[in-house]
Design a protein around this motif. Sequence first.
Motif, PDB file in Angstrom:
ATOM      1  N   LEU A  98      29.216 -41.090 -15.774  1.00  0.00           N
ATOM      2  CA  LEU A  98      30.305 -40.342 -14.984  1.00  0.00           C
ATOM      3  C   LEU A  98      31.484 -41.117 -15.240  1.00  0.00           C
ATOM      4  CD1 LEU A  98      28.636 -38.718 -12.153  1.00  0.00           C
ATOM      5  CD2 LEU A  98      29.572 -37.430 -14.056  1.00  0.00           C
ATOM      6  N   ASP A  99      32.761 -40.882 -14.903  1.00  0.00           N
ATOM      7  CA  ASP A  99      33.707 -41.870 -14.823  1.00  0.00           C
ATOM      8  C   ASP A  99      33.463 -42.949 -13.463  1.00  0.00           C
ATOM      9  OD1 ASP A  99      36.200 -42.793 -13.404  1.00  0.00           O
ATOM     10  OD2 ASP A  99      37.300 -41.876 -14.990  1.00  0.00           O
ATOM     11  N   PRO A 100      33.440 -43.908 -13.818  1.00  0.00           N
ATOM     12  CA  PRO A 100      33.181 -44.970 -12.603  1.00  0.00           C
ATOM     13  C   PRO A 100      33.891 -44.659 -11.308  1.00  0.00           C
ATOM     14  CG  PRO A 100      33.679 -46.293 -14.514  1.00  0.00           C
ATOM     15  CD  PRO A 100      34.177 -44.816 -14.834  1.00  0.00           C
ATOM     16  N   CYS A 101      34.894 -44.098 -11.235  1.00  0.00           N
ATOM     17  CA  CYS A 101      35.636 -43.925 -10.008  1.00  0.00           C
ATOM     18  C   CYS A 101      35.207 -42.529  -9.434  1.00  0.00           C
ATOM     19  CB  CYS A 101      37.025 -43.367 -10.283  1.00  0.00           C
ATOM     20  SG  CYS A 101      37.821 -44.734 -11.127  1.00  0.00           S
ATOM     21  N   LEU A 102      34.391 -41.958 -10.099  1.00  0.00           N
ATOM     22  CA  LEU A 102      33.670 -40.550  -9.349  1.00  0.00           C
ATOM     23  C   LEU A 102      32.428 -40.842  -8.718  1.00  0.00           C
ATOM     24  CD1 LEU A 102      33.992 -37.668 -12.169  1.00  0.00           C
ATOM     25  CD2 LEU A 102      34.864 -37.578 -10.064  1.00  0.00           C
ATOM     26  N   GLN A 103      31.782 -42.009  -9.064  1.00  0.00           N
ATOM     27  CA  GLN A 103      30.503 -42.443  -8.942  1.00  0.00           C
ATOM     28  C   GLN A 103      30.442 -42.128  -7.296  1.00  0.00           C
ATOM     29  OE1 GLN A 103      29.575 -46.107 -10.036  1.00  0.00           O
ATOM     30  NE2 GLN A 103      29.577 -45.745 -12.323  1.00  0.00           N
ATOM     31  N   ASP A 104      31.205 -42.974  -6.578  1.00  0.00           N
ATOM     32  CA  ASP A 104      30.987 -42.898  -5.095  1.00  0.00           C
ATOM     33  C   ASP A 104      31.292 -41.569  -4.423  1.00  0.00           C
ATOM     34  OD1 ASP A 104      30.703 -45.405  -5.198  1.00  0.00           O
ATOM     35  OD2 ASP A 104      32.149 -46.292  -3.924  1.00  0.00           O
ATOM     36  N   ARG A 105      32.238 -40.732  -5.102  1.00  0.00           N
ATOM     37  CA  ARG A 105      32.519 -39.559  -4.604  1.00  0.00           C
ATOM     38  C   ARG A 105      31.296 -38.393  -4.889  1.00  0.00           C
ATOM     39  NH1 ARG A 105      37.744 -37.307  -6.945  1.00  0.00           N
ATOM     40  NH2 ARG A 105      37.934 -39.066  -7.922  1.00  0.00           N
ATOM     41  N   VAL A 106      30.683 -38.575  -5.957  1.00  0.00           N
ATOM     42  CA  VAL A 106      29.339 -37.723  -6.206  1.00  0.00           C
ATOM     43  C   VAL A 106      28.386 -37.994  -5.367  1.00  0.00           C
ATOM     44  CG1 VAL A 106      27.573 -37.490  -7.817  1.00  0.00           C
ATOM     45  CG2 VAL A 106      29.988 -37.668  -8.738  1.00  0.00           C
ATOM     46  N   ILE A 148      26.011 -54.460  -8.351  1.00  0.00           N
ATOM     47  CA  ILE A 148      26.412 -52.945  -7.632  1.00  0.00           C
ATOM     48  C   ILE A 148      28.059 -52.943  -7.686  1.00  0.00           C
ATOM     49  CG2 ILE A 148      26.203 -51.331  -5.943  1.00  0.00           C
ATOM     50  CD1 ILE A 148      23.589 -52.005  -6.954  1.00  0.00           C
ATOM     51  N   LYS A 149      28.575 -53.857  -7.367  1.00  0.00           N
ATOM     52  CA  LYS A 149      29.897 -54.143  -7.273  1.00  0.00           C
ATOM     53  C   LYS A 149      30.400 -54.135  -8.950  1.00  0.00           C
ATOM     54  CE  LYS A 149      33.440 -57.602  -5.849  1.00  0.00           C
ATOM     55  NZ  LYS A 149      33.372 -58.950  -5.264  1.00  0.00           N
ATOM     56  N   SER A 150      29.799 -54.698  -9.742  1.00  0.00           N
ATOM     57  CA  SER A 150      30.131 -54.904 -11.306  1.00  0.00           C
ATOM     58  C   SER A 150      30.069 -53.490 -11.711  1.00  0.00           C
ATOM     59  CB  SER A 150      29.447 -56.105 -11.751  1.00  0.00           C
ATOM     60  OG  SER A 150      28.329 -55.560 -12.341  1.00  0.00           O
ATOM     61  N   MET A 151      29.431 -52.637 -11.340  1.00  0.00           N
ATOM     62  CA  MET A 151      29.327 -51.342 -11.914  1.00  0.00           C
ATOM     63  C   MET A 151      30.276 -50.337 -10.971  1.00  0.00           C
ATOM     64  SD  MET A 151      24.965 -50.784 -12.077  1.00  0.00           S
ATOM     65  CE  MET A 151      24.445 -51.092 -13.800  1.00  0.00           C
ATOM     66  N   GLY A 152      31.202 -50.873 -10.393  1.00  0.00           N
ATOM     67  CA  GLY A 152      32.212 -50.007  -9.934  1.00  0.00           C
ATOM     68  C   GLY A 152      31.925 -49.299  -8.658  1.00  0.00           C
ATOM     69  N   SER A 153      30.777 -49.616  -7.790  1.00  0.00           N
ATOM     70  CA  SER A 153      30.424 -48.756  -6.500  1.00  0.00           C
ATOM     71  C   SER A 153      30.767 -49.898  -5.283  1.00  0.00           C
ATOM     72  CB  SER A 153      29.151 -48.707  -6.715  1.00  0.00           C
ATOM     73  OG  SER A 153      28.661 -47.975  -5.254  1.00  0.00           O
ATOM     74  N   ASN A 154      31.145 -49.176  -4.286  1.00  0.00           N
ATOM     75  CA  ASN A 154      31.338 -49.768  -2.826  1.00  0.00           C
ATOM     76  C   ASN A 154      30.052 -49.534  -1.860  1.00  0.00           C
ATOM     77  OD1 ASN A 154      33.856 -51.161  -3.574  1.00  0.00           O
ATOM     78  ND2 ASN A 154      34.764 -49.046  -3.370  1.00  0.00           N
ATOM     79  N   GLY A 190      20.349 -55.342  -7.119  1.00  0.00           N
ATOM     80  CA  GLY A 190      20.102 -54.578  -8.402  1.00  0.00           C
ATOM     81  C   GLY A 190      19.140 -54.978  -9.104  1.00  0.00           C
ATOM     82  N   HIS A 191      18.669 -54.397 -10.148  1.00  0.00           N
ATOM     83  CA  HIS A 191      17.345 -54.861 -11.245  1.00  0.00           C
ATOM     84  C   HIS A 191      18.005 -55.838 -11.917  1.00  0.00           C
ATOM     85  CE1 HIS A 191      14.410 -55.229 -13.824  1.00  0.00           C
ATOM     86  NE2 HIS A 191      14.944 -54.362 -14.910  1.00  0.00           N
ATOM     87  N   GLY A 192      17.371 -57.051 -11.819  1.00  0.00           N
ATOM     88  CA  GLY A 192      17.940 -58.262 -12.798  1.00  0.00           C
ATOM     89  C   GLY A 192      19.333 -59.123 -12.022  1.00  0.00           C
ATOM     90  N   GLU A 193      19.522 -58.617 -10.770  1.00  0.00           N
ATOM     91  CA  GLU A 193      20.543 -59.627 -10.166  1.00  0.00           C
ATOM     92  C   GLU A 193      20.361 -61.004 -10.121  1.00  0.00           C
ATOM     93  OE1 GLU A 193      22.451 -57.268  -7.663  1.00  0.00           O
ATOM     94  OE2 GLU A 193      23.826 -58.813  -7.894  1.00  0.00           O
ATOM     95  N   GLU A 194      19.084 -61.548 -10.042  1.00  0.00           N
ATOM     96  CA  GLU A 194      18.829 -63.078  -9.888  1.00  0.00           C
ATOM     97  C   GLU A 194      19.080 -63.722 -11.165  1.00  0.00           C
ATOM     98  OE1 GLU A 194      16.719 -60.659 -10.633  1.00  0.00           O
ATOM     99  OE2 GLU A 194      14.565 -61.485 -11.081  1.00  0.00           O
ATOM    100  N   LEU A 195      19.114 -62.838 -12.206  1.00  0.00           N
ATOM    101  CA  LEU A 195      19.445 -63.530 -13.717  1.00  0.00           C
ATOM    102  C   LEU A 195      20.810 -64.400 -13.653  1.00  0.00           C
ATOM    103  CD1 LEU A 195      17.765 -60.973 -16.293  1.00  0.00           C
ATOM    104  CD2 LEU A 195      16.665 -63.343 -15.352  1.00  0.00           C
ATOM    105  N   ALA A 196      21.701 -63.636 -12.783  1.00  0.00           N
ATOM    106  CA  ALA A 196      22.934 -64.086 -12.767  1.00  0.00           C
ATOM    107  C   ALA A 196      23.038 -65.527 -12.146  1.00  0.00           C
ATOM    108  CB  ALA A 196      23.761 -63.144 -12.149  1.00  0.00           C
ATOM    109  N   TYR A 197      22.050 -65.906 -11.095  1.00  0.00           N
ATOM    110  CA  TYR A 197      22.101 -67.174 -10.665  1.00  0.00           C
ATOM    111  C   TYR A 197      21.345 -68.128 -11.627  1.00  0.00           C
ATOM    112  CZ  TYR A 197      23.502 -64.622  -6.649  1.00  0.00           C
ATOM    113  OH  TYR A 197      24.199 -63.950  -5.671  1.00  0.00           O
ATOM    114  N   LEU A 198      20.814 -67.566 -12.832  1.00  0.00           N
ATOM    115  CA  LEU A 198      20.348 -68.640 -13.674  1.00  0.00           C
ATOM    116  C   LEU A 198      20.977 -68.674 -15.016  1.00  0.00           C
ATOM    117  CD1 LEU A 198      16.689 -67.246 -13.259  1.00  0.00           C
ATOM    118  CD2 LEU A 198      17.456 -69.509 -12.411  1.00  0.00           C
ATOM    119  N   PHE A 199      21.491 -67.877 -15.479  1.00  0.00           N
ATOM    120  CA  PHE A 199      22.326 -67.822 -16.757  1.00  0.00           C
ATOM    121  C   PHE A 199      23.771 -67.150 -16.565  1.00  0.00           C
ATOM    122  CE2 PHE A 199      17.879 -66.694 -17.375  1.00  0.00           C
ATOM    123  CZ  PHE A 199      17.477 -68.063 -18.200  1.00  0.00           C
ATOM    124  N   ASN A 200      24.643 -67.952 -17.215  1.00  0.00           N
ATOM    125  CA  ASN A 200      26.100 -67.427 -17.078  1.00  0.00           C
ATOM    126  C   ASN A 200      26.060 -66.031 -18.076  1.00  0.00           C
ATOM    127  OD1 ASN A 200      28.761 -67.284 -16.967  1.00  0.00           O
ATOM    128  ND2 ASN A 200      29.285 -69.055 -18.573  1.00  0.00           N
TER     129      ASN A 200
END
Length: 235
Positions: free
Chosen positions: A12-20, A116-122, A128-138
């Motif tokens: 769906l449109d990312p802006c719709l996510q929270d509303r759905v 979650i934020k990077s996927m457009g949700s508040n 999230g799944h794989g969240e910790e990878l951002a702490y190890l790899f750019n």
Amino acid sequence: MASFILFIFRILDPCLQDRVLTSGSGTLLRMLNLLFDSLAPRVLMYDSTSSKPGLVTKNLRAFYMNNNKISLENIRPVIDMVSDAWFVYPLHESLNRHNGTVFSYYFDHKGEENLIKSMGSNLDLGIGHGEELAYLFNNTMVRIYEGGSELDRTISKSMIELWTNFAIYGNPTPGLEGLNWRPWTRDGHETLHIGGASDAGGEDGCLLNVEPDPILARSNFWKSIPVRDNPKFQW
Ligand SMILES: *[C@@H]1O[C@H](CO)[C@@H](O)[C@H](O)[C@H]1NC(C)=O
Ligand SMILES: *[C@@H]1O[C@H](CO)[C@@H](O)[C@H](O)[C@H]1NC(C)=O
């Protein structure tokens, strides 16, 4: 797993996510409740491995949802349920069956920058799944060193040290003061808890604590129900 639910919404449109998810007449939530009995065995992957998928569905409803309907107010148990089916229970089984030296970690630090934020949700959907990878790899989705907080970078630096130690010495904490992250054992169940409650100062103000696995009880529940008892699919 929060990213699973967001995955559905990506169509769906990312802006719709929270509303759905949040609208009172949420169509997706209504569908989830209506079709739960037929969706659960397939989404949670026990439709062919269980000899009694209907019974498993009943057990899951009682354990995670107290037999209530799924709503935004009780979405976290549903996220736990998907996490456990896809990752947590198989992971604990692997830890216990592996004959080599294995280290377990439990990551629940909510970074300033996060998946979650990077996927457009508040919404507060957890880690999230794989969240910790951002702490190890750019990477391009979660930028700890550009947008993150000082705390995010501190955690990242510690993790990079632990992971590179493991690669070099086969031991993440070879003589580091204060932290002794020992291998997982079938009786010990020790895990390195990264972040979480200790973000707020914790008992001893540490961001990293070696402690008994905090979610092992959920896997013990999965072990107690007939999810993988079909002889054709023994694991
Ligand atoms: C681990 O060791 C046990 C007993 O020696 C053996 O039965 C099992 O197959 C081994 N598991 C793996 C994954 O190698
Ligand atoms: C991460 O990658 C981006 C794009 O390639 C680069 O501009 C940035 O400096 C990198 N950050 C770090 C901490 O290496």
